[in-house]
Design a protein around this motif. Structure first.
Motif, PDB file in Angstrom:
ATOM      1  N   MET A 116       2.188 -13.821  16.761  1.00 25.67           N
ATOM      2  CA  MET A 116       0.812 -13.799  16.292  1.00 25.67           C
ATOM      3  C   MET A 116       0.089 -14.966  16.952  1.00 25.67           C
ATOM      4  SD  MET A 116       1.281 -12.996  12.201  1.00 25.67           S
ATOM      5  CE  MET A 116       2.640 -14.164  11.989  1.00 25.67           C
ATOM      6  N   TYR A 117      -1.112 -14.707  17.431  1.00 25.63           N
ATOM      7  CA  TYR A 117      -1.880 -15.782  18.057  1.00 25.63           C
ATOM      8  C   TYR A 117      -3.358 -15.482  17.909  1.00 25.63           C
ATOM      9  CZ  TYR A 117      -0.778 -12.420  21.766  1.00 25.63           C
ATOM     10  OH  TYR A 117      -0.557 -11.287  22.481  1.00 25.63           O
ATOM     11  N   LEU A 118      -4.167 -16.562  18.064  1.00 28.79           N
ATOM     12  CA  LEU A 118      -5.590 -16.510  17.767  1.00 28.79           C
ATOM     13  C   LEU A 118      -6.372 -17.120  18.918  1.00 28.79           C
ATOM     14  CD1 LEU A 118      -7.714 -15.839  15.528  1.00 28.79           C
ATOM     15  CD2 LEU A 118      -7.399 -18.178  14.724  1.00 28.79           C
ATOM     16  N   PHE A 119      -7.438 -16.422  19.354  1.00 29.88           N
ATOM     17  CA  PHE A 119      -8.342 -16.893  20.403  1.00 29.88           C
ATOM     18  C   PHE A 119      -9.672 -17.279  19.783  1.00 29.88           C
ATOM     19  CE2 PHE A 119      -5.535 -14.265  22.961  1.00 29.88           C
ATOM     20  CZ  PHE A 119      -5.353 -15.048  24.090  1.00 29.88           C
ATOM     21  N   ARG A 120     -10.322 -18.232  20.406  1.00 32.08           N
ATOM     22  CA  ARG A 120     -11.700 -18.559  20.061  1.00 32.08           C
ATOM     23  C   ARG A 120     -12.594 -17.963  21.141  1.00 32.08           C
ATOM     24  NH1 ARG A 120     -12.043 -24.456  19.159  1.00 32.08           N
ATOM     25  NH2 ARG A 120     -11.763 -24.017  16.943  1.00 32.08           N
ATOM     26  N   LEU A 121     -13.771 -17.524  20.738  1.00 31.56           N
ATOM     27  CA  LEU A 121     -14.697 -16.880  21.655  1.00 31.56           C
ATOM     28  C   LEU A 121     -15.027 -17.821  22.817  1.00 31.56           C
ATOM     29  CD1 LEU A 121     -16.567 -14.483  22.305  1.00 31.56           C
ATOM     30  CD2 LEU A 121     -18.323 -15.609  20.913  1.00 31.56           C
ATOM     31  N   GLY A 122     -14.840 -17.315  24.050  1.00 29.72           N
ATOM     32  CA  GLY A 122     -15.183 -18.079  25.247  1.00 29.72           C
ATOM     33  C   GLY A 122     -14.059 -18.940  25.752  1.00 29.72           C
ATOM     34  N   HIS A 137       5.800 -15.844  27.870  1.00 30.16           N
ATOM     35  CA  HIS A 137       4.994 -16.447  28.921  1.00 30.16           C
ATOM     36  C   HIS A 137       3.844 -15.497  29.234  1.00 30.16           C
ATOM     37  CE1 HIS A 137       3.822 -18.614  32.510  1.00 30.16           C
ATOM     38  NE2 HIS A 137       3.923 -17.479  33.225  1.00 30.16           N
ATOM     39  N   PHE A 138       2.616 -15.908  28.895  1.00 25.13           N
ATOM     40  CA  PHE A 138       1.440 -15.074  29.111  1.00 25.13           C
ATOM     41  C   PHE A 138       0.865 -15.335  30.491  1.00 25.13           C
ATOM     42  CE2 PHE A 138       1.598 -15.433  24.484  1.00 25.13           C
ATOM     43  CZ  PHE A 138       1.485 -14.094  24.121  1.00 25.13           C
ATOM     44  N   GLU A 139       0.518 -14.274  31.148  1.00 24.57           N
ATOM     45  CA  GLU A 139      -0.194 -14.387  32.401  1.00 24.57           C
ATOM     46  C   GLU A 139      -1.670 -14.638  32.116  1.00 24.57           C
ATOM     47  OE1 GLU A 139       1.132 -14.419  35.310  1.00 24.57           O
ATOM     48  OE2 GLU A 139       3.192 -13.839  34.738  1.00 24.57           O
ATOM     49  N   ALA A 140      -2.331 -15.294  33.060  1.00 23.80           N
ATOM     50  CA  ALA A 140      -3.753 -15.578  32.890  1.00 23.80           C
ATOM     51  C   ALA A 140      -4.572 -14.304  32.779  1.00 23.80           C
ATOM     52  CB  ALA A 140      -4.242 -16.436  34.060  1.00 23.80           C
ATOM     53  N   SER A 141      -4.136 -13.273  33.515  1.00 25.77           N
ATOM     54  CA  SER A 141      -4.866 -12.000  33.456  1.00 25.77           C
ATOM     55  C   SER A 141      -4.771 -11.370  32.080  1.00 25.77           C
ATOM     56  CB  SER A 141      -4.321 -11.038  34.513  1.00 25.77           C
ATOM     57  OG  SER A 141      -2.925 -10.810  34.305  1.00 25.77           O
ATOM     58  N   ASP A 142      -3.623 -11.518  31.427  1.00 26.80           N
ATOM     59  CA  ASP A 142      -3.465 -10.949  30.083  1.00 26.80           C
ATOM     60  C   ASP A 142      -4.418 -11.620  29.108  1.00 26.80           C
ATOM     61  OD1 ASP A 142      -1.453  -9.326  31.060  1.00 26.80           O
ATOM     62  OD2 ASP A 142       0.140 -10.754  30.522  1.00 26.80           O
ATOM     63  N   LEU A 143      -4.521 -12.964  29.178  1.00 28.46           N
ATOM     64  CA  LEU A 143      -5.384 -13.694  28.269  1.00 28.46           C
ATOM     65  C   LEU A 143      -6.853 -13.389  28.551  1.00 28.46           C
ATOM     66  CD1 LEU A 143      -3.499 -17.114  28.202  1.00 28.46           C
ATOM     67  CD2 LEU A 143      -3.342 -15.218  26.559  1.00 28.46           C
ATOM     68  N   THR A 144      -7.169 -13.257  29.838  1.00 31.76           N
ATOM     69  CA  THR A 144      -8.559 -12.935  30.196  1.00 31.76           C
ATOM     70  C   THR A 144      -8.948 -11.564  29.660  1.00 31.76           C
ATOM     71  OG1 THR A 144      -8.357 -14.267  32.210  1.00 31.76           O
ATOM     72  CG2 THR A 144     -10.174 -12.677  32.113  1.00 31.76           C
ATOM     73  N   ALA A 145      -7.998 -10.596  29.747  1.00 30.85           N
ATOM     74  CA  ALA A 145      -8.283  -9.252  29.232  1.00 30.85           C
ATOM     75  C   ALA A 145      -8.482  -9.278  27.726  1.00 30.85           C
ATOM     76  CB  ALA A 145      -7.137  -8.301  29.597  1.00 30.85           C
ATOM     77  N   SER A 165       5.643  -5.979  28.483  1.00 28.93           N
ATOM     78  CA  SER A 165       5.089  -7.082  27.699  1.00 28.93           C
ATOM     79  C   SER A 165       5.852  -8.370  27.988  1.00 28.93           C
ATOM     80  CB  SER A 165       5.186  -6.753  26.205  1.00 28.93           C
ATOM     81  OG  SER A 165       6.526  -6.798  25.769  1.00 28.93           O
ATOM     82  N   PRO A 166       5.260  -9.527  27.632  1.00 30.73           N
ATOM     83  CA  PRO A 166       5.959 -10.816  27.828  1.00 30.73           C
ATOM     84  C   PRO A 166       7.230 -10.924  26.980  1.00 30.73           C
ATOM     85  CG  PRO A 166       3.598 -11.154  27.534  1.00 30.73           C
ATOM     86  CD  PRO A 166       3.874  -9.736  27.196  1.00 30.73           C
ATOM     87  N   TYR A 167       7.409 -10.044  26.021  1.00 35.59           N
ATOM     88  CA  TYR A 167       8.586 -10.131  25.146  1.00 35.59           C
ATOM     89  C   TYR A 167       9.786  -9.394  25.739  1.00 35.59           C
ATOM     90  CZ  TYR A 167       5.002 -11.466  21.739  1.00 35.59           C
ATOM     91  OH  TYR A 167       3.972 -12.068  21.089  1.00 35.59           O
ATOM     92  N   ARG A 168       9.606  -8.823  26.923  1.00 33.24           N
ATOM     93  CA  ARG A 168      10.659  -8.066  27.595  1.00 33.24           C
ATOM     94  C   ARG A 168      11.119  -6.846  26.787  1.00 33.24           C
ATOM     95  NH1 ARG A 168      12.267 -13.403  28.663  1.00 33.24           N
ATOM     96  NH2 ARG A 168      13.929 -13.303  27.114  1.00 33.24           N
TER      97      ARG A 168
END
Length: 568
Positions: A116-122, A137-145, A165-168
């Motif tokens: 479980m994880y939480l993003f802030r807008l922007g 391990h999250f890729e930058a593209s995954d977080l951007t999406a 997924s990053p969880y294999r």
């Protein structure tokens, strides 16, 4: 002959094809009914059971994510992007997020949470996270999406299946937009093991080559029984034996679709049933035609020879090729025609001899008219010679013959039958002067009733000859009664005498002879008269009518007639 041939053809067709066709039709009907039941069962499981399970799963995730709103300070911190002082204390955003994740993991009904994880807008950095087993391990593209998902103002909670997924391992990713005063402030992501969702979903996939697909409104497959279908556009499976069931999920914009093929075993039985019906009719038609032609061929040949005999050609013969019943008939027909051909020359002579014999027999008979005229002449001579008793006897006897001559009158009035009995009793009383008395007890209206002719005189004669004359007593009485039963619409007649009567054994034997039609050569004349009268009444009036016998030894006999009520 063509009608016989057609009848045999139709009979054989019905007896051979009909049972097979009925059997095959029953199999076909049962298979069709099973296919319909399977479709109804599948539709019920998908549109009710599986749909409810997925919606319950989605609602549970939404309820779990909604718990974040129980901490307003956390929502405000996420929206404003800072930690602030309030009531002389420092607000710790990361600590509250961590406590929220722990509560969800420990208390929520959602199991098999991988992260479980939480993003802030922007921002692409995680504001807070919780990974109980492995830190991915999250890729930058995954977080951007994922960050782009926050900017969708119309975004509603949704799920998607990710097989890389990053969880294999495949996961189900639940996305929940955190809003502050109606505006998106962040994104809560809950990653779950896809295995649990697949087991729940595929437990309803029980039919042959079944495929479960969950799609977005635009037709993109979110989840499929085949993982390779995920992310592709749903095109649907088509085929003559495919069954498709589709429904919409109320808790999301997803569409649930289930397709399966009709089981080959059911299709096999269906085809076998259709083939059986076709083969049965084909074989029945061929066999029936062959059999009808073979059976009727000798009959038609015999019919043609009969036509030749009918026009006078007695040389016709049939060709016999079989030893069955048809062959036996052919042999008998040939023997008959040979015999007819031998006897036809003598037929005219035999006819002449028969006619001559009949003429001689007629000449030897005494004409009833001649006897009646003779009795009338004897009565005239008795009157001239002043012999009144002889005149009375002749007149009574002539009246009886005249009554008997009109044989075309089957029904007569009771009055005429009573007069006939009076003439008979006149002659009897001349034989036995003053010995036998008669009494008539006839209800009003009965004299005009219609009865079968000559049914009373034989019974009266039988009572006189076998009951009264042998009786040693002096008071010999015969009584005739008549009454009408309006309720039964019947006429009842009675002939009662006080003669010698019958014992039980004799009475039983007489009743068996009357009512069971048992005849023998040694019957007495009186018994034959009784039987003839009883049989004639039943033939003329019906089986419900006739007469009954009652008798006691030494006391007399009572004959009771039951006749239909008819009037002139």
């Amino acid at each position: 002959m063509k009608r016989i041939r057609m009848k045999i053809f139709l009979a054989m067709l019905l007896t051979t094809a009909l049972p097979l066709a009925i059997t095959a039709s029953i199999i076909l009907y049962q298979v069709d009914q099973q296919i319909e039941r399977d479709q109804e069962f599948a539709e019920n499981r998908i549109t009710h059971d599986l749909k409810a399970k997925i919606e319950e799963f989605s609602v549970t995730l939404s309820e779990t994510a909604y718990q974040i709103y129980s901490n307003p300070d956390l929502i405000e911190s996420i929206a404003l992007g800072k930690e602030f002082l309030s009531d002389s204390r420092t607000y710790d955003t990361h600590r509250d997020i961590h406590e929220f994740f722990l509560n969800v993991y420990n208390q929520s009904r959602v199991k098999n949470i991988l992260g479980m994880y939480l993003f802030r807008l922007g921002q692409t950095d995680l504001l807070g996270n919780f990974f109980p087993n492995i830190y991915p391990h999250f890729e930058a593209s995954d977080l951007t999406a994922l960050q782009r998902e926050i900017k969708r103002q119309d975004y509603a909670p949704s799920m998607k299946v990710i097989y890389s997924s990053p969880y294999r391992e495949p996961i189900v990713q639940f996305l929940y937009t955190v809003r502050y005063r109606g505006e998106p402030a962040g994104l809560l992501v809950i990653d779950l093991s896809e295995k649990v969702f697949r087991e729940m979903t595929e437990s309803y996939n029980t039919f042959y080559r079944g495929q479960i697909s969950i799609m977005n409104p635009d037709g993109t497959i979110v989840y499929g029984t085949e993982p390779l279908q995920t992310g592709q556009q749903y095109t649907g499976q088509k085929g003559p034996h495919m069954v498709s069931i589709q429904t919409e999920l109320a808790s999301s914009s997803w569409k649930l679709n289930y397709t399966y093929e009709i089981h080959p075993e059911q299709l096999f039985y269906q085809r076998i049933a259709l083939i059986m019906i076709a083969i049965a009719f084909l074989l029945a038609i061929v066999f029936s035609l062959w059999l009808s032609f073979n059976i009727t061929k000798p009959i038609i040949q015999m019919h043609r020879q009969m036509i030749r005999i009918q026009i006078g050609d007695y040389s016709g013969r049939v060709e016999v090729k079989t030893k069955d019943e048809i062959g036996f008939l052919g042999n008998q027909f040939n023997a008959m025609t040979e015999k007819m051909e031998q006897l036809i020359e003598h037929d005219l002579k035999l006819r002449l001899v028969n006619q001559e014999t009949q003429i001689k027999a007629l000449q030897a008979q005494i004409s009833p008219h001649f006897l009646f005229n003779t009795l009338q002449m004897m009565a005239g001579i008795a009157e001239v010679n002043r012999v009144p008793e002889l005149k009375l006897i002749c007149q009574s006897l002539s009246n009886m013959y005249r009554y008997n001559m009109y044989i075309e009158n089957e029904w007569v009035n009771l009055r005429d039958e009573v007069m006939h009995i009076r003439n008979y009793l006149v002659i009897i009383n001349k034989r036995f002067p003053g010995v036998i008395r008669v009494r008539f007890d006839l209800d009003p209206g009965t004299m005009e009733a219609r009865i079968p002719k000559l049914i009373l005189q034989p019974i009266v004669e039988n009572a006189v000859e076998h009951g009264l004359i042998p009786h040693p007593g002096d008071r010999k009485l015969i009584k005739i009664t008549a009454r009408i039963s309006p309720s039964e619409d019947c006429l009842y007649l009675g002939v009662v005498d006080n003669g010698i009567g019958l014992d039980e054994k004799e009475l039983d034997a007489l009743r068996k002879m009357l009512f069971h039609d048992r005849r023998s050569e040694d019957k007495e004349k009186g018994s034959i008269g009784l039987h003839n009268v009883h049989s004639r009444i039943r033939l003329i009036c019906g089986d419900d009518f006739g007469f009954q016998l009652k008798s006691r030894k030494g006391r007399g006999t009572w004959v009771i007639y039951r006749l239909p009520l008819r009037k002139e």
